[in-house]
Design a protein around this motif. Structure first.
Motif, PDB file in Angstrom:
ATOM      1  N   TYR A 148    -135.292  -7.631 -25.330  1.00  0.00           N
ATOM      2  CA  TYR A 148    -135.031  -7.087 -26.654  1.00  0.00           C
ATOM      3  C   TYR A 148    -133.540  -7.280 -26.887  1.00  0.00           C
ATOM      4  O   TYR A 148    -132.717  -6.517 -26.375  1.00  0.00           O
ATOM      5  CB  TYR A 148    -135.394  -5.606 -26.746  1.00  0.00           C
ATOM      6  N   GLY A 149    -133.197  -8.332 -27.636  1.00  0.00           N
ATOM      7  CA  GLY A 149    -131.784  -8.667 -27.777  1.00  0.00           C
ATOM      8  C   GLY A 149    -131.214  -9.050 -26.429  1.00  0.00           C
ATOM      9  O   GLY A 149    -131.722  -9.927 -25.746  1.00  0.00           O
ATOM     10  N   SER A 150    -130.170  -8.349 -26.007  1.00  0.00           N
ATOM     11  CA  SER A 150    -129.535  -8.642 -24.721  1.00  0.00           C
ATOM     12  C   SER A 150    -130.175  -7.877 -23.569  1.00  0.00           C
ATOM     13  O   SER A 150    -129.853  -8.117 -22.409  1.00  0.00           O
ATOM     14  CB  SER A 150    -128.043  -8.297 -24.796  1.00  0.00           C
ATOM     15  N   ALA A 151    -131.076  -6.943 -23.880  1.00  0.00           N
ATOM     16  CA  ALA A 151    -131.694  -6.115 -22.841  1.00  0.00           C
ATOM     17  C   ALA A 151    -133.039  -6.694 -22.414  1.00  0.00           C
ATOM     18  O   ALA A 151    -133.718  -7.358 -23.189  1.00  0.00           O
ATOM     19  CB  ALA A 151    -131.880  -4.691 -23.350  1.00  0.00           C
ATOM     20  N   ILE A 152    -133.413  -6.425 -21.165  1.00  0.00           N
ATOM     21  CA  ILE A 152    -134.686  -6.895 -20.615  1.00  0.00           C
ATOM     22  C   ILE A 152    -135.655  -5.724 -20.536  1.00  0.00           C
ATOM     23  O   ILE A 152    -135.351  -4.693 -19.936  1.00  0.00           O
ATOM     24  CB  ILE A 152    -134.489  -7.503 -19.221  1.00  0.00           C
ATOM     25  N   PHE A 153    -136.800  -5.880 -21.156  1.00  0.00           N
ATOM     26  CA  PHE A 153    -137.827  -4.838 -21.129  1.00  0.00           C
ATOM     27  C   PHE A 153    -138.457  -4.776 -19.743  1.00  0.00           C
ATOM     28  O   PHE A 153    -138.971  -5.765 -19.235  1.00  0.00           O
ATOM     29  CB  PHE A 153    -138.891  -5.149 -22.178  1.00  0.00           C
ATOM     30  N   LYS A 154    -138.412  -3.611 -19.111  1.00  0.00           N
ATOM     31  CA  LYS A 154    -138.954  -3.452 -17.758  1.00  0.00           C
ATOM     32  C   LYS A 154    -140.350  -2.837 -17.750  1.00  0.00           C
ATOM     33  O   LYS A 154    -141.102  -3.022 -16.807  1.00  0.00           O
ATOM     34  CB  LYS A 154    -138.018  -2.582 -16.907  1.00  0.00           C
ATOM     35  N   GLY A 155    -140.688  -2.061 -18.795  1.00  0.00           N
ATOM     36  CA  GLY A 155    -142.036  -1.512 -18.856  1.00  0.00           C
ATOM     37  C   GLY A 155    -142.066  -0.031 -19.182  1.00  0.00           C
ATOM     38  O   GLY A 155    -141.052   0.589 -19.535  1.00  0.00           O
ATOM     39  N   CYS A 156    -143.266   0.524 -19.050  1.00  0.00           N
ATOM     40  CA  CYS A 156    -143.506   1.949 -19.291  1.00  0.00           C
ATOM     41  C   CYS A 156    -143.676   2.640 -17.936  1.00  0.00           C
ATOM     42  O   CYS A 156    -144.471   2.187 -17.102  1.00  0.00           O
ATOM     43  CB  CYS A 156    -144.762   2.115 -20.145  1.00  0.00           C
ATOM     44  N   PHE A 157    -142.933   3.734 -17.718  1.00  0.00           N
ATOM     45  CA  PHE A 157    -142.948   4.410 -16.416  1.00  0.00           C
ATOM     46  C   PHE A 157    -143.081   5.921 -16.599  1.00  0.00           C
ATOM     47  O   PHE A 157    -142.593   6.486 -17.581  1.00  0.00           O
ATOM     48  CB  PHE A 157    -141.660   4.103 -15.636  1.00  0.00           C
TER      49      PHE A 157
END
Length: 546
Positions: free
Chosen positions: A209-218
């Motif tokens: 998402y833009g410069s960030a990396i989606f890691k998931g739902c925790f």
């Protein structure tokens, strides 16, 4: 009678245009025939066997055949028999029937429709790239999947946009009517209209998402204040606001929980190893209707651009060791990547049997040390001879699917560590010759290390990639070092290093002929059998022929 008259007549004879033309044609055909005959004799006089490497593979296969049936020997003889085969010929390109990408669901991507796009507020808000001469659906899909996005969209026949969420309404299919610049049989959107595909391959990598990396739902950690020590309530919460706040705080994780944003690093208290169903986090962000912000019990987590420095320190061994550990692999099997992981996980430099200035300049400081210096934790090598193998006291043996390893090494050979071989190399004589010479070496390399290695720890590239934490932990333990879970979690966040090829220039066709596949498949069976004979697990299922 003058002696010059016959010469004069010959000269006048050749001055006539028709005669001169046919004489030149005759000379040309004669010369071509001589060249053809010469090349045929040279080709037939080439070596008929490869000797050392092939004999090792053949002997291993022979042992396997005797325990089952003699048919295996016949198959193996075909693997190394260097006979000439005429390639299958196809008609001209314009006669071949091509399938539209919209109608193809090949496991890589699925077409989901035509969507409105606005230059002021994009439908897909990730990275984008343009190619006004060679854009294809495959290139766009691969570019977005490589970067971890869920969707790929094409517009104006030449523009590619990536995103993890579609933030625009549908449009009529008739409005996506522009042909791709590099593939006229497919559609690449229209004027302010996107042809959008959902990418299946993105499941294997991180989404952005833009410069960030989606890691998931925790799930919310039991001790949230210890796991994520900094938090704040943000009005009109959005992904951008939480990521920006955690970036300013120099934290690598941003966790959204409704209107509260948590920041921290991955730790054993919050390892990001237990993913929840994303539906548990589908709660709209107050500040952005198309985004999910989680809730008090389920956090949406992103990795920021902040570097986690807990695993960045590296040094030489303080006391020289007499135990030499090899990091052995066939070229193209991920040795450089494994060195990167080992250095981050242990904090010690790795060495090399060779010297590569480009690797030294990228931070592999052990590259300059002699491989027997004893100052490095392990030594990279592609050697496979008995004498060379017995020089090491133990070894980590990296094995990779030969279909992938051969292509990776071919790219490295003709394009450098992160470059690519040109189309001329793939379609010329270099690729068939390379496969003929290197495929048997892939098998003999593994068989040599299993035969002559004193203490061998086998690691499959694909399994390391799939479950980095546990397999890297096993490698660190094999090296005789204490495992730091915090350090391993840090490695997971920056596992790629500087030697990962972009997917932007992957081949759009299968370079392996049926004959190549038949040979390589038999080599895979040979290696699988050899591993099992030594009470090891065989090759991963994806190696095996279907």
């Amino acid at each position: 009678f003058s002696p010059e008259r016959p010469l004069l007549r010959i000269q006048r004879y050749f001055c006539r245009k028709p005669v001169r033309f046919f004489s030149l044609i005759l000379l040309y055909l004669t010369a071509g025939s001589l060249v053809f005959l010469h090349s045929g004799f040279v080709g037939d006089s080439g070596p008929r066997a490869r000797g050392g490497r092939d004999s090792v593979v053949a002997s291993e296969a022979g042992g396997r055949a005797s325990s089952s049936d003699t048919r295996g020997l016949g198959i193996m003889s075909r693997v190394f028999k260097e006979t000439r085969r005429t390639g299958r010929r196809f008609g001209p390109r314009w006669m071949r029937k091509r399938r539209n990408a919209k109608d193809v669901d090949d496991g890589r991507a699925k077409y989901i429709g035509c969507y409105v796009d606005d230059t002021q507020k994009r439908a897909l808000r990730g990275v984008s790239f343009f190619d006004y001469k060679k854009m294809t659906v495959f290139r766009c899909q691969d570019n977005c999947a490589e970067r971890g996005y869920m969707y790929a969209g094409l517009e104006f026949g030449a523009e590619c946009f990536c995103g993890h969420k579609i933030q625009a309404p549908n449009a009529s299919e008739s409005e996506c009517n522009m042909e791709c610049k590099g593939e006229r049989s497919n559609t690449c959107g229209g004027a302010n209209r996107l042809s959008i595909y959902r990418l299946e391959l993105s499941q294997e990598s991180a989404r952005r998402y833009g410069s960030a990396i989606f890691k998931g739902c925790f799930h919310r950690p039991d001790n949230v204040t210890a796991a994520l020590p900094f938090s704040a309530v943000i009005q009109n919460m959005s992904v951008d606001k939480c990521v920006d706040m955690c970036t300013e705080r120099e934290k690598s994780l941003a966790a959204l929980a409704g209107e509260r944003c948590y920041c921290g690093f991955p730790t054993p208290l919050f390892s990001l190893h237990e993913l929840e169903d994303e539906d548990m986090c589908l709660y709209r962000c107050p500040g952005e209707e198309f985004e999910s912000c989680g809730n008090d019990n389920f956090f949406v987590v992103y990795q920021t651009q902040v570097q986690d420095n807990r695993c960045m320190d590296r040094r030489f061994l303080s006391a020289r060791t007499k135990q030499l550990v090899a990091l052995a692999s066939f070229p193209g099997a991920g040795n450089t990547w494994a060195r990167h992981l080992i250095e981050l996980a242990t904090g010690f430099y790795t060495g090399s049997y060779y010297f590569d200035g480009s690797l030294y300049n990228k931070g592999f400081k052990g590259e300059r040390d002699h491989w027997r210096s004893g100052r490095t934790i392990c030594i990279k090598t592609h050697e496979s001879g008995k004498k060379e193998i017995e020089a090491f006291d133990s070894s980590i043996l990296m094995i990779r699917n030969p279909y992938k390893a051969l292509m990776a090494e071919f790219n490295r050979k003709y394009g450098g560590h992160v470059g690519f071989a040109s189309q001329a190399h793939w379609k010329g004589k270099e690729w068939p010759e390379f496969v003929k010479n290197y495929a048997p070496w892939w098998a003999s390399h593994t068989l040599d290390w299993l035969t002559y290695g004193k203490n061998v720890h086998v690691v499959h590239f694909e399994e390391l990639k799939r479950d980095l934490f546990s397999h890297l932990k096993g490698m660190v333990q094999f090296l005789g070092l204490k495992v730091s879970e915090d350090r391993l979690l840090c490695v997971e966040g920056q596992k790629d290093g500087n030697f990962k090829r972009s997917g932007l220039r992957k081949l759009e066709y299968d370079p392996y002929t049926p004959d190549m596949r038949a040979n390589i498949d038999e080599l895979i069976r040979t290696v699988d059998s050899a591993l099992k004979k030594r009470n090891m697990s065989g090759v991963p299922a994806e190696y095996m022929p279907r």
